[in-house]
Design a protein around this motif. Structure first.
Motif, mmCIF file in Angstrom:
data_model
loop_
_atom_site.group_PDB
_atom_site.id
_atom_site.type_symbol
_atom_site.label_atom_id
_atom_site.label_comp_id
_atom_site.label_asym_id
_atom_site.label_seq_id
_atom_site.Cartn_x
_atom_site.Cartn_y
_atom_site.Cartn_z
ATOM 1 N N ALA A 58 0.867 -1.249 -0.175
ATOM 2 C CA ALA A 58 0.015 0.104 -0.061
ATOM 3 C C ALA A 58 0.860 1.212 0.037
ATOM 4 O O ALA A 58 0.456 2.312 -0.708
ATOM 5 C CB ALA A 58 -0.980 -0.183 1.100
ATOM 6 N N ARG A 59 1.956 1.070 0.902
ATOM 7 C CA ARG A 59 2.878 2.362 0.716
ATOM 8 C C ARG A 59 3.374 2.546 -0.380
ATOM 9 O O ARG A 59 3.579 3.722 -1.115
ATOM 10 C CB ARG A 59 3.933 2.278 1.897
ATOM 11 N N LEU A 60 3.846 1.541 -1.453
ATOM 12 C CA LEU A 60 4.295 1.677 -2.643
ATOM 13 C C LEU A 60 3.472 2.278 -3.720
ATOM 14 O O LEU A 60 3.541 2.909 -4.537
ATOM 15 C CB LEU A 60 4.547 0.072 -3.264
ATOM 16 N N ALA A 61 1.928 1.811 -3.669
ATOM 17 C CA ALA A 61 1.141 2.261 -4.455
ATOM 18 C C ALA A 61 0.944 3.527 -4.254
ATOM 19 O O ALA A 61 0.710 4.465 -5.272
ATOM 20 C CB ALA A 61 -0.088 1.385 -4.118
ATOM 21 N N MET A 62 0.940 4.112 -2.915
ATOM 22 C CA MET A 62 0.693 5.500 -2.781
ATOM 23 C C MET A 62 1.799 6.300 -3.210
ATOM 24 O O MET A 62 1.622 7.572 -3.765
ATOM 25 C CB MET A 62 0.601 5.807 -1.028
ATOM 26 N N LEU A 63 2.903 5.834 -3.084
ATOM 27 C CA LEU A 63 4.247 6.637 -3.699
ATOM 28 C C LEU A 63 4.271 6.363 -5.202
ATOM 29 O O LEU A 63 4.501 7.514 -5.757
ATOM 30 C CB LEU A 63 5.503 5.942 -3.085
ATOM 31 N N ARG A 64 3.760 5.506 -5.621
ATOM 32 C CA ARG A 64 3.772 5.467 -7.339
ATOM 33 C C ARG A 64 2.660 6.637 -7.765
ATOM 34 O O ARG A 64 3.028 7.261 -8.733
ATOM 35 C CB ARG A 64 3.094 4.019 -7.712
ATOM 36 N N CYS A 65 1.715 6.579 -6.929
ATOM 37 C CA CYS A 65 0.640 7.886 -7.481
ATOM 38 C C CYS A 65 1.232 9.063 -7.129
ATOM 39 O O CYS A 65 1.370 10.045 -8.047
ATOM 40 C CB CYS A 65 -0.695 7.802 -6.761
ATOM 41 N N ALA A 66 2.058 9.420 -6.285
ATOM 42 C CA ALA A 66 2.484 10.499 -5.672
ATOM 43 C C ALA A 66 3.655 11.156 -6.689
ATOM 44 O O ALA A 66 3.765 12.328 -6.767
ATOM 45 C CB ALA A 66 2.754 10.873 -4.364
ATOM 46 N N THR A 67 4.327 10.162 -6.869
ATOM 47 C CA THR A 67 5.606 10.528 -7.849
ATOM 48 C C THR A 67 5.483 10.472 -9.248
ATOM 49 O O THR A 67 6.206 10.865 -10.142
ATOM 50 C CB THR A 67 6.576 9.763 -7.439
ATOM 51 N N ALA A 68 4.051 10.076 -9.833
ATOM 52 C CA ALA A 68 3.885 10.013 -11.367
ATOM 53 C C ALA A 68 4.236 11.167 -12.137
ATOM 54 O O ALA A 68 4.590 11.328 -13.330
ATOM 55 C CB ALA A 68 2.578 9.318 -11.556
ATOM 56 N N GLY A 69 4.189 12.436 -11.306
ATOM 57 C CA GLY A 69 4.085 13.804 -12.235
ATOM 58 C C GLY A 69 5.562 14.316 -12.359
ATOM 59 O O GLY A 69 5.596 15.221 -13.191
ATOM 60 N N ARG A 187 -11.224 13.858 8.855
ATOM 61 C CA ARG A 187 -11.152 15.335 8.655
ATOM 62 C C ARG A 187 -10.302 15.817 7.629
ATOM 63 O O ARG A 187 -9.823 16.889 7.467
ATOM 64 C CB ARG A 187 -10.577 16.004 10.003
ATOM 65 N N LEU A 188 -9.833 14.845 6.760
ATOM 66 C CA LEU A 188 -8.976 15.203 5.737
ATOM 67 C C LEU A 188 -9.545 15.055 4.381
ATOM 68 O O LEU A 188 -10.278 14.338 3.692
ATOM 69 C CB LEU A 188 -7.904 14.028 5.654
ATOM 70 N N SER A 189 -9.131 16.154 3.510
ATOM 71 C CA SER A 189 -9.588 16.175 2.485
ATOM 72 C C SER A 189 -8.487 15.903 1.443
ATOM 73 O O SER A 189 -7.322 16.073 1.611
ATOM 74 C CB SER A 189 -9.948 17.883 1.770
ATOM 75 N N GLY A 190 -8.935 15.564 0.005
ATOM 76 C CA GLY A 190 -7.835 14.929 -0.938
ATOM 77 C C GLY A 190 -6.927 15.866 -1.164
ATOM 78 O O GLY A 190 -5.750 15.445 -1.618
ATOM 79 N N ALA A 191 -7.169 17.216 -1.315
ATOM 80 C CA ALA A 191 -6.252 18.183 -1.386
ATOM 81 C C ALA A 191 -5.172 18.379 -0.660
ATOM 82 O O ALA A 191 -4.273 18.667 -1.119
ATOM 83 C CB ALA A 191 -7.154 19.616 -1.576
ATOM 84 N N GLU A 192 -5.237 17.690 0.472
ATOM 85 C CA GLU A 192 -4.006 17.821 1.511
ATOM 86 C C GLU A 192 -3.252 16.814 1.142
ATOM 87 O O GLU A 192 -1.951 16.707 1.894
ATOM 88 C CB GLU A 192 -4.444 17.569 2.867
ATOM 89 N N LEU A 193 -3.506 15.922 0.247
ATOM 90 C CA LEU A 193 -2.512 14.884 -0.072
ATOM 91 C C LEU A 193 -2.107 15.074 -1.545
ATOM 92 O O LEU A 193 -2.796 15.348 -2.381
ATOM 93 C CB LEU A 193 -3.102 13.433 0.072
ATOM 94 N N PRO A 194 -0.798 14.166 -1.921
ATOM 95 C CA PRO A 194 -0.679 14.107 -3.395
ATOM 96 C C PRO A 194 -1.623 13.212 -3.940
ATOM 97 O O PRO A 194 -2.222 12.564 -3.673
ATOM 98 C CB PRO A 194 0.792 13.517 -3.284
ATOM 99 N N GLU A 195 -1.695 13.837 -5.483
ATOM 100 C CA GLU A 195 -2.560 13.158 -6.212
ATOM 101 C C GLU A 195 -2.664 11.723 -6.131
ATOM 102 O O GLU A 195 -1.750 10.967 -6.185
ATOM 103 C CB GLU A 195 -2.097 13.445 -7.694
ATOM 104 N N GLY A 196 -3.951 10.963 -6.054
ATOM 105 C CA GLY A 196 -4.220 9.860 -6.032
ATOM 106 C C GLY A 196 -4.027 8.959 -4.659
ATOM 107 O O GLY A 196 -4.623 7.938 -4.501
#
Ligand code: ATP
Length: 216
Positions: A58-69, A187-196
Motif C-alpha cells: 500500500a505504501r508503494l502504491a501511494m508513492l507510485r501515484c504521488a511521484t507520477a508527475g 477530517r482530511l480532504s484529498g487536496a491535502e495529499l498528493p494526487e491519487g
C-alpha cells in the motif's frame, strides 16, 4: 569526459507519502541538480521498531501515484524485498554496487533535519555519509544548532559534508503522523495529499479510513 548522473536515495516510512516529502524532493532536485530521486519505503525503519506501518504494498502504491508527475522520480521496493530492519548503509552499498556496474553515478541521500540528532547512532553512520552526499531539508520544529551539536559526535569532515548539503530554505510543514490523525478523525480532504493518495487510502481502508471495498 561524460558527467556522472546525480542520483538521490530518499528513504523513509512514507506512511503515507505527503506533500512535504514531494516539496523536499523538488527542492533537492533544484538545488543539487539531481537527475533521479529514488523514493524507497522502509520495510522496518530502525527507529520505528515495534510500530505498525501500513502494508508495504500500500505504501508503494501511494508513492507510485504521488511521484507520477515528475519524470526524475521513481519508486523502489528494494528495502521491502530485503525485509527485516532497513539499514540505510545496506541500501547505499547495493546502490553503489549497481551504479558502478552501470558506469558510475554520484550518490546523494535526502533526509529531514529531525534525523540529525540520531544520525551518529545509525548503523555505520560514517560509511553512510561517505557513500552518499547528504541533502538535509530543514524541518519545522527542529531547533537551531543541530549541526553544531554533531561536532565531536562525527568526524569534522562529515559534519562539513552535512553542512554542505543543508538546504537553508523556509521549512515545509507537515508530517505523516498528523495526516494519519486527520484521516482517522475523518477530517482530511484529498487536496491535502498528493494526487491519487487518498484513493489508495480509501480503497485499502488505511489509518482508520472506511474501506471503499467494504462499502455495499
Ligand atoms: P511520521 O510523522 O510518521 O514520522 P514523516 O513524514 O515524519 O512521518 P518519513 O515518512 O519517514 O517520516 O519521512 C521520510 C523522510 O522525509 C525523513 O527523512 C523525514 O525527516 C523527511 N521529511 C518528512 N516530512 C518532512 C518535512 N515536512 N520537511 C522536511 N523533511 C521531511
Amino acid at each position: 569526459m561524460p558527467v556522472s548522473p546525480r542520483i538521490a536515495l530518499f528513504g523513509g516510512s512514507f506512511d503515507p507519502v505527503h506533500k512535504g516529502h514531494l516539496e523536499v524532493a523538488r527542492r533537492a532536485c533544484a538545488h543539487f541538480g539531481l537527475d533521479r530521486v529514488i523514493f524507497m519505503p522502509a520495510a522496518t525503519p530502525p527507529h520505528k521498531l515495534g510500530k505498525a506501518l501500513a502494508p508495504g504494498g500500500a505504501r508503494l502504491a501511494m508513492l507510485r501515484c504521488a511521484t507520477a508527475g515528475d519524470a526524475r522520480w521513481e519508486v523502489s521496493d528494494a528495502e521491502l524485498r530485503r525485509a527485516g530492519t532497513s539499514f540505510t548503509v545496506d541500501t547505499l552499498r547495493d546502490m553503489a554496487r549497481q551504479e558502478s556496474a552501470g558506469g558510475g553515478a554520484e550518490l546523494f541521500m535526502i533526509l529531514g533535519s529531525d534525523n540529525l540528532p540520531g544520525l551518529p547512532g545509525w548503523r555505520e553512520a560514517e560509511e553512510v555519509l561517505s557513500i552518499a552526499q547528504p541533502i538535509v531539508a530543514w524541518r519545522e520544529g527542529t531547533p537551531d544548532g543541530h549541526l553544531a551539536a554533531l561536532e565531536g559526535r562525527l568526524p569534522a569532515h562529515l559534519v562539513e559534508r552535512l553542512s554542505l548539503g543543508f538546504m537553508r530554505l523556509p521549512p515545509f510543514p507537515g508530517s505523516a503522523t498528523e495526516l494519519r490523525g486527520k484521516i482517522a478523525a475523518g477530517r482530511l480532504s484529498g487536496a491535502e495529499l498528493p494526487e491519487g493518495v487518498l484513493e489508495v487510502i480509501q480503497r485499502e481502508g488505511l489509518y482508520g479510513a472506511i474501506s471503499t471495498e467494504a462499502r455495499p
